[in-house]
Design a protein around this motif. Structure first.
Motif, mmCIF file in Angstrom:
data_model
loop_
_atom_site.group_PDB
_atom_site.id
_atom_site.type_symbol
_atom_site.label_atom_id
_atom_site.label_comp_id
_atom_site.label_asym_id
_atom_site.label_seq_id
_atom_site.Cartn_x
_atom_site.Cartn_y
_atom_site.Cartn_z
ATOM 1 N N THR A 57 -2.577 5.408 -3.524
ATOM 2 C CA THR A 57 -3.501 6.519 -3.295
ATOM 3 C C THR A 57 -3.753 7.352 -4.408
ATOM 4 O O THR A 57 -2.784 8.077 -4.786
ATOM 5 N N THR A 58 -5.078 7.302 -5.187
ATOM 6 C CA THR A 58 -5.045 8.217 -6.637
ATOM 7 C C THR A 58 -6.008 9.699 -5.768
ATOM 8 O O THR A 58 -5.531 10.784 -6.445
ATOM 9 N N LYS A 59 -6.742 9.526 -4.809
ATOM 10 C CA LYS A 59 -7.200 10.567 -4.361
ATOM 11 C C LYS A 59 -7.762 10.165 -2.828
ATOM 12 O O LYS A 59 -8.422 9.113 -2.717
ATOM 13 N N HIS A 60 -6.947 10.584 -1.905
ATOM 14 C CA HIS A 60 -7.262 10.268 -0.503
ATOM 15 C C HIS A 60 -8.521 11.262 0.013
ATOM 16 O O HIS A 60 -9.046 12.149 -0.871
ATOM 17 N N HIS A 61 -8.834 11.270 1.368
ATOM 18 C CA HIS A 61 -9.823 12.255 1.912
ATOM 19 C C HIS A 61 -9.784 13.592 1.507
ATOM 20 O O HIS A 61 -10.911 14.335 1.531
ATOM 21 N N PHE B 55 0.951 -1.468 -0.061
ATOM 22 C CA PHE B 55 -0.102 0.049 0.163
ATOM 23 C C PHE B 55 1.010 1.165 0.091
ATOM 24 O O PHE B 55 1.878 1.047 0.532
ATOM 25 N N ILE B 56 0.292 2.286 -0.594
ATOM 26 C CA ILE B 56 1.303 3.672 -0.620
ATOM 27 C C ILE B 56 0.317 4.650 -0.309
ATOM 28 O O ILE B 56 -0.560 5.082 -1.343
ATOM 29 N N ASN C 144 -11.545 0.754 -3.008
ATOM 30 C CA ASN C 144 -12.381 1.802 -2.456
ATOM 31 C C ASN C 144 -12.355 2.160 -1.160
ATOM 32 O O ASN C 144 -12.220 0.991 -0.451
ATOM 33 N N ASP C 145 -12.349 3.114 -0.546
ATOM 34 C CA ASP C 145 -12.141 3.530 0.814
ATOM 35 C C ASP C 145 -13.277 4.271 1.228
ATOM 36 O O ASP C 145 -14.154 5.072 0.860
ATOM 37 N N LEU D 145 -5.159 0.834 -7.686
ATOM 38 C CA LEU D 145 -5.439 1.839 -7.150
ATOM 39 C C LEU D 145 -6.370 1.970 -6.190
ATOM 40 O O LEU D 145 -7.536 1.596 -6.180
ATOM 41 N N TYR D 146 -6.014 3.255 -5.237
ATOM 42 C CA TYR D 146 -6.891 3.532 -4.054
ATOM 43 C C TYR D 146 -7.911 4.634 -4.255
ATOM 44 O O TYR D 146 -7.137 5.544 -4.883
ATOM 45 N N TYR D 147 -9.197 4.585 -3.934
ATOM 46 C CA TYR D 147 -9.635 5.901 -4.225
ATOM 47 C C TYR D 147 -10.757 6.107 -2.923
ATOM 48 O O TYR D 147 -11.316 5.358 -2.697
ATOM 49 N N SER D 148 -10.638 7.338 -2.543
ATOM 50 C CA SER D 148 -11.690 7.840 -1.124
ATOM 51 C C SER D 148 -12.828 7.737 -1.892
ATOM 52 O O SER D 148 -13.301 9.041 -2.351
ATOM 53 N N GLY D 149 -13.926 6.814 -1.743
ATOM 54 C CA GLY D 149 -14.884 7.288 -2.516
ATOM 55 C C GLY D 149 -15.844 8.030 -1.746
ATOM 56 O O GLY D 149 -16.802 8.697 -2.391
#
Ligand SMILES: CC(=O)NC[C@H]1N[C@@H](C)[C@@H](O)[C@@H](O)[C@@H]1O
Length: 442
Positions: free
Chosen positions: A123-127, A30-31, A221-222, A168-172
């Motif tokens: 993380t492509t977009k965090h909170h 995870f990054i 997704n987060d 990819l991580y995205y803060s949905g």
């Protein structure tokens, strides 16, 4: 066999199967990297799930929650910010300070390869809403400001060049550029999350552009998905699976669907009957926290034990790296990745491509544990938690030949009424968790 096509309804989506690769790979990185990496500050307090949310948000150990820690206007991080940057310094003012001047994506990818990781999730977009890719839908991104580079694109290419899958991580559900009431407790989390149809549309379009541009092997997704667009979820998932044949998603889509369950530190209910993934930082934070040095992060021995215990119980380990704002990976985190890689070079045969054994893990009375994995009819036996210099160890209910994967280890086996007594001639603690192959004994 022709490629299966999904259509945008739950009946079709629920036929999706977890692809073999996700079950085979066992270990990812995870990054968490972003504007929060500039202040890189949080108190070193608790693991998620150790305290109730009211206490948690007042002294949040997640450095990537720096925005909210300012927004609540009190607590450790707020006081630090006022003292170091001043009361009028806004979170967004960190954007031009984020230069990533020493960032070499190829160097990261080579380190991940050496660590034995089989996938990466960035993380492509965090909170905070800052995008680590050139989104068509906002200029609050790392190409328009800060590093002025497509971080997601460059890292995806570098990671794939090393034969590692890119996720990819995205803060949905949360985007503090759309709704930023301070969060003091979990109920706020879901009460003040971005409630507008405008945000639901924005996030849907961003998730689609991420899938179309990068075709990630994992869509992580987060927190959740906007309620206003929940009916659009099957369309997104069908588009994703049709675009990325071996794609997988986690369980943070409002409980509507999942390929795998997630556990984060102590939070999350998982069991070995369903595929799951354990994620955590090396310390108590995902984003780099200057208060977490070598003494504050997980020791190599415990990280290897965590991987073994997770894999033996049908999980993958997604261990997080929190890079510094300049693009370097903290030395103490790099040290852990290299220790994992070295251990996996010797013992990976008992990890990669295995499945849950019919035998469940056994915790012995002296805090040691025996874990099992299986590969066809072969059984792998892991002996975990041995003290330096241990001379013998009883393995219950195994009566056949046990061959150590670590060729340095000298052992003799003695059959007992209840199993096998291993006589260890030269166990050293830097051998960490031992793995033995019990051929044909699954
Ligand atoms: C259980 C949950 O919803 N956690 C959200 C949490 N996920 C971590 C991987 C980090 O991205 C945290 O910053 C985020 O709040």
């Amino acid at each position: 066999m022709s490629k299966k096509r999904f259509i945008g309804n739950w009946e079709s989506i629920k036929t999706h199967q977890v692809p073999e690769w996700y079950d085979d790979c066992k270990f990812g990185i995870f990054i968490h990297w972003g504007l929060y990496s500039v202040p890189a500050y949080a108190p070193h307090t608790w693991e998620l799930g150790e305290v109730d949310s009211k206490e948690w948000f007042l002294d949040n150990p997640y450095a990537e929650w720096y925005y909210n820690s300012l927004n609540i206007g009190k607590g450790h991080t707020y006081d630090h910010h006022v003292e170091k940057y001043g009361r009028d310094f806004k979170y967004e003012d960190f954007a031009p300070m984020w230069k990533a001047e020493n960032w070499d994506p190829d160097k990261w990818a080579k380190l991940f390869k050496k660590s034995g990781a089989q996938y990466v999730v960035l993380t492509t977009k965090h909170h905070d809403g800052f995008c680590l890719y050139p989104s068509k839908y906002t200029d609050f991104n790392c190409v328009k400001m800060g590093p002025k580079r497509d971080i997601t694109g460059e890292l995806t290419n570098a990671v794939r060049a090393e034969g590692i899958r890119m996720g990819l991580y995205y803060s949905g559900l949360i985007d503090w550029q759309y709704a930023n009431d301070p969060i003091f407790e979990d109920d706020d989390l879901f009460g003040t999350s971005s409630p507008t149809f405008e945000y639901a549309d924005y996030s849907y379009k961003q998730m689609m552009e991420l899938v179309d541009t990068y075709e990630p092997s994992v869509f992580w997704n987060d927190i959740g998905w906007p309620k206003q667009s929940e009916e659009m979820m099957p369309y997104f998932l069908a588009h994703y699976y049709n675009k990325v044949e071996e794609g997988v998603v986690n369980d943070r889509f409002n409980g509507r669907f999942r390929d795998f369950l997630t556990k984060e530190y102590k939070q999350g209910k998982v069991d070995r009957s369903e595929k799951w993934e354990m994620c955590r930082g090396m310390g108590l934070s995902f984003g780099y926290n200057e208060n977490e040095g070598d003494e504050q992060i997980i020791p190599e021995k415990d990280l290897i034990s965590l991987l073994v215990g997770t894999v033996a119980n049908n999980g993958n380990l997604l261990i997080n790296v929190g890079p510094k704002a300049d693009g370097t990976i903290p030395k103490e985190q790099e040290k852990r990745l290299l220790a994992l890689g070295k251990w996996l070079e010797t013992n990976g045969e008992g990890i990669y491509g295995t499945r849950c054994s019919r035998r469940e893990s056994v915790v012995m009375d002296n805090d040691t544990a025996v874990h099992f994995t299986a590969k066809g009819s072969d059984l792998y036996v892991f002996v975990d938690g041995l003290e330096e210099g241990t001379k013998e160890f009883d393995i219950p209910n195994i009566f056949g030949e046990l061959t150590p994967l670590n060729k340095e280890l000298q052992t003799e086996s003695e059959k007992t009424a209840s199993g096998t007594r291993l006589h260890l001639k030269n166990y050293r603690k830097d051998m960490y968790t031992l793995c033995f192959k019990a051929a044909g004994q699954e």
